[in-house]
Design an enzyme around this catalytic site. Sequence first.
Site, PDB file in Angstrom:
ATOM      1  N   LYS A  22       0.830  -1.215   0.000  1.00 41.38           N
ATOM      2  CA  LYS A  22       0.000   0.000   0.000  1.00 41.38           C
ATOM      3  C   LYS A  22       0.859   1.258   0.000  1.00 41.38           C
ATOM      4  CE  LYS A  22      -2.663   2.639   3.402  1.00 41.38           C
ATOM      5  NZ  LYS A  22      -1.560   3.435   3.956  1.00 41.38           N
ATOM      6  N   ASN A  23       1.818   1.326   0.912  1.00 40.43           N
ATOM      7  CA  ASN A  23       2.559   2.580   1.057  1.00 40.43           C
ATOM      8  C   ASN A  23       3.501   2.863  -0.112  1.00 40.43           C
ATOM      9  OD1 ASN A  23       1.180   3.179   3.346  1.00 40.43           O
ATOM     10  ND2 ASN A  23       2.807   2.596   4.770  1.00 40.43           N
ATOM     11  N   CYS A 117      -5.576   8.180   8.517  1.00 41.80           N
ATOM     12  CA  CYS A 117      -5.736   7.701   9.886  1.00 41.80           C
ATOM     13  C   CYS A 117      -5.312   8.765  10.879  1.00 41.80           C
ATOM     14  CB  CYS A 117      -4.901   6.438  10.092  1.00 41.80           C
ATOM     15  SG  CYS A 117      -5.589   5.018   9.245  1.00 41.80           S
ATOM     16  N   ARG A 122      -0.289  15.084  12.715  1.00 42.56           N
ATOM     17  CA  ARG A 122       0.444  14.558  11.562  1.00 42.56           C
ATOM     18  C   ARG A 122       0.855  15.725  10.676  1.00 42.56           C
ATOM     19  NH1 ARG A 122      -1.947   8.877   9.520  1.00 42.56           N
ATOM     20  NH2 ARG A 122       0.093   8.873   8.561  1.00 42.56           N
ATOM     21  N   PRO A 123       1.887  16.450  11.103  1.00 43.30           N
ATOM     22  CA  PRO A 123       2.294  17.639  10.350  1.00 43.30           C
ATOM     23  C   PRO A 123       2.951  17.273   9.024  1.00 43.30           C
ATOM     24  CG  PRO A 123       3.869  17.189  12.108  1.00 43.30           C
ATOM     25  CD  PRO A 123       2.782  16.167  12.232  1.00 43.30           C
ATOM     26  N   ASP A 305       3.571   0.581  12.149  1.00 43.27           N
ATOM     27  CA  ASP A 305       2.340   0.068  11.534  1.00 43.27           C
ATOM     28  C   ASP A 305       2.055  -1.391  11.902  1.00 43.27           C
ATOM     29  OD1 ASP A 305       1.952   2.518  10.459  1.00 43.27           O
ATOM     30  OD2 ASP A 305       2.359   1.982   8.386  1.00 43.27           O
ATOM     31  N   ARG A 397      -8.971   0.035   3.653  1.00 42.46           N
ATOM     32  CA  ARG A 397      -7.997   0.984   3.102  1.00 42.46           C
ATOM     33  C   ARG A 397      -6.633   0.324   2.889  1.00 42.46           C
ATOM     34  NH1 ARG A 397      -6.529   5.447   6.392  1.00 42.46           N
ATOM     35  NH2 ARG A 397      -5.048   5.520   4.702  1.00 42.46           N
TER      36      ARG A 397
HETATM   37  C1  UD1 Z   1       4.181   6.783   6.629  1.00 44.51           C
HETATM   38  C2  UD1 Z   1       3.189   5.666   6.431  1.00 44.51           C
HETATM   39  C3  UD1 Z   1       2.494   5.341   7.740  1.00 44.51           C
HETATM   40  C4  UD1 Z   1       3.537   5.031   8.823  1.00 44.51           C
HETATM   41  C5  UD1 Z   1       4.586   6.131   8.896  1.00 44.51           C
HETATM   42  C6  UD1 Z   1       5.731   5.797   9.827  1.00 44.51           C
HETATM   43  C7  UD1 Z   1       2.538   6.106   4.145  1.00 44.51           C
HETATM   44  C8  UD1 Z   1       1.463   6.519   3.219  1.00 44.51           C
HETATM   45  N1  UD1 Z   1       2.218   6.097   5.447  1.00 44.51           N
HETATM   46  O1  UD1 Z   1       3.436   7.912   7.077  1.00 44.51           O
HETATM   47  O2  UD1 Z   1       1.651   4.228   7.526  1.00 44.51           O
HETATM   48  O3  UD1 Z   1       2.903   4.930  10.079  1.00 44.51           O
HETATM   49  O4  UD1 Z   1       5.147   6.386   7.603  1.00 44.51           O
HETATM   50  O5  UD1 Z   1       6.376   4.651   9.409  1.00 44.51           O
HETATM   51  O6  UD1 Z   1       3.633   5.738   3.738  1.00 44.51           O
HETATM   52  N2  UD1 Z   1       6.685  14.368  10.942  1.00 44.51           N
HETATM   53  C9  UD1 Z   1       6.878  15.709  11.192  1.00 44.51           C
HETATM   54  N3  UD1 Z   1       6.807  16.568  10.131  1.00 44.51           N
HETATM   55  C10 UD1 Z   1       6.554  16.153   8.858  1.00 44.51           C
HETATM   56  C11 UD1 Z   1       6.369  14.784   8.617  1.00 44.51           C
HETATM   57  C12 UD1 Z   1       6.444  13.905   9.682  1.00 44.51           C
HETATM   58  O7  UD1 Z   1       7.094  16.115  12.327  1.00 44.51           O
HETATM   59  O8  UD1 Z   1       6.526  16.997   7.948  1.00 44.51           O
HETATM   60  C13 UD1 Z   1       6.738  13.400  12.060  1.00 44.51           C
HETATM   61  C14 UD1 Z   1       5.384  12.731  12.299  1.00 44.51           C
HETATM   62  O9  UD1 Z   1       4.575  13.497  13.164  1.00 44.51           O
HETATM   63  C15 UD1 Z   1       5.819  11.410  12.894  1.00 44.51           C
HETATM   64  C16 UD1 Z   1       7.151  11.107  12.222  1.00 44.51           C
HETATM   65  O10 UD1 Z   1       7.607  12.344  11.680  1.00 44.51           O
HETATM   66  O11 UD1 Z   1       6.008  11.544  14.268  1.00 44.51           O
HETATM   67  C17 UD1 Z   1       7.132  10.069  11.119  1.00 44.51           C
HETATM   68  O12 UD1 Z   1       6.188  10.444  10.154  1.00 44.51           O
HETATM   69  P1  UD1 Z   1       6.332  10.033   8.620  1.00 44.51           P
HETATM   70  O13 UD1 Z   1       7.444   9.066   8.462  1.00 44.51           O
HETATM   71  O14 UD1 Z   1       6.365  11.282   7.814  1.00 44.51           O
HETATM   72  O15 UD1 Z   1       4.958   9.305   8.354  1.00 44.51           O
HETATM   73  P2  UD1 Z   1       4.101   9.344   7.034  1.00 44.51           P
HETATM   74  O16 UD1 Z   1       4.981   9.442   5.857  1.00 44.51           O
HETATM   75  O17 UD1 Z   1       2.988  10.302   7.178  1.00 44.51           O
END
Ligand code: UD1
Length: 420
Positions: A22-23, A117, A122-123, A305, A397
């Site tokens: 999926k990801n 989710c 989730r910034p 996850d 999903r």
């Molecule tokens: C992706 C996965 C999600 C998984 C996550 C962590 C997808 C579509 N989703 O989510 O299933 O749980 O990786 O393995 O691939 N953060 C910031 N600023 C940002 C982005 C992230 O502070 O701009 C923080 C988040 O709050 C979190 C951490 O970084 O604490 C990791 O987030 P991130 O790796 O970005 O997760 P996603 O890519 O959203």
Amino acid sequence: MDKLIVRGQKRLCGEVSISGAKNAAVAVIPAAIMANGVSVIENLPGIEDVSCLCHTIEKIGGKYEYIDKHTLRIDATGPLETCATFEEVQRMRASYYFLGALLARYKKAEVALPGGCNFGVRPIDLHLKGFRALGATVIEGDGVVKAYADKLVGTSIYMDQVSVGATINIMLAAAMAEGVTTIENAAKEPHVVDTANYLNMMGAKIKGAGTDVIRIHGVKELHGAQYAIIPDQIEAGTYMIAAAITGGDVLVKNIIPKHMDSLTAKLDEMNVSIEEHDDSIRVCADQALHCANVKTMSYPGFPTDLQPQIVALLSCCEGKSVITENVWDNRFQYVDELRKLGAKVEVDGRVATIQGTEQLHGAKVKATDLRAGAAMVLAALAAEGETEIDGVKYIDRGYEDIEHKLGNLGAEIRREPIEE
Ligand code: UD1
């Protein structure tokens, strides 16, 4: 809206084939619009998020067609609209990849802020910081992000925090920037590598994906490509845990065993027998399982996850286990639901303590998000009696045909519409 009904305590045995990741799919599909041409994407999972992205592509002027259930032809011959603020986009978090993809190709993008989710704040500040570093002006407001630039110029970007989404999004934008971009402290997840491999097949010049330094030589144009998505690490992990929680014996097929290392090590520590083959893993749990401590981390650490699913398993193991969630700040919301099935879990901030119980029992529960939903199904498979799981739209999903795949392994599980 559907519910799943599970009658537990059936030992799962047999073989299950894992779908595409999926990801990876949710990054590769938006990346396909970076080429003025046609891509064919194979091994796509049959899940809601993929349909949602296809509709988005159609709404901005691209075309898609299913060649078969898991193969998609995407025609992104332009011109495409650069504004995607409609409902489908708001529904899923990964639509933020349209920002990077449109910015790369058209140097402008307007995309609704991500949904998906909800497990804490989730910034996307790191994504936007990366676009700005490449020379884009980025404006946020009214639930929409606008980004534009005369041109994008390669630069060196250090990520304050390891982020999968930001690493991929910056990689998309930088693939068509002028000059060289270096992303340091990059995420190393398999889907980062998969997206980079697809972009390289399209003519991009990306090196180092899978390490913490990614170097991207920008190119002027990309062309369509044929590409097969990697197997889903999290779906595979969920079925491995399903085998363990039911004391079963299951061959989990069509996977990359290396991607499963953190889980296999943990299951081994818990007394589960693991047999690794080239593209499958056999999980056999014919002895009492031990408790274990788990800390979630970015890849190659234990994936967040799979955290709810391993908590479900540890709830059935003798002794006390401690789980530390290091990625998301609020990913234990589902624990209230798990407790309804008899699990003994206490949460203090990012740490959950689990006291294993001899027997879970069936109850009515909700899937509060995708992986929490998977944890409910797993707990239900082990529980005595019948469990009704509401909120199946979350599970859909990320899991293709979950009731059929589990049913083929001997689970008693069925889907029913919820009467309004
Ligand atoms: C992706 C996965 C999600 C998984 C996550 C962590 C997808 C579509 N989703 O989510 O299933 O749980 O990786 O393995 O691939 N953060 C910031 N600023 C940002 C982005 C992230 O502070 O701009 C923080 C988040 O709050 C979190 C951490 O970084 O604490 C990791 O987030 P991130 O790796 O970005 O997760 P996603 O890519 O959203």
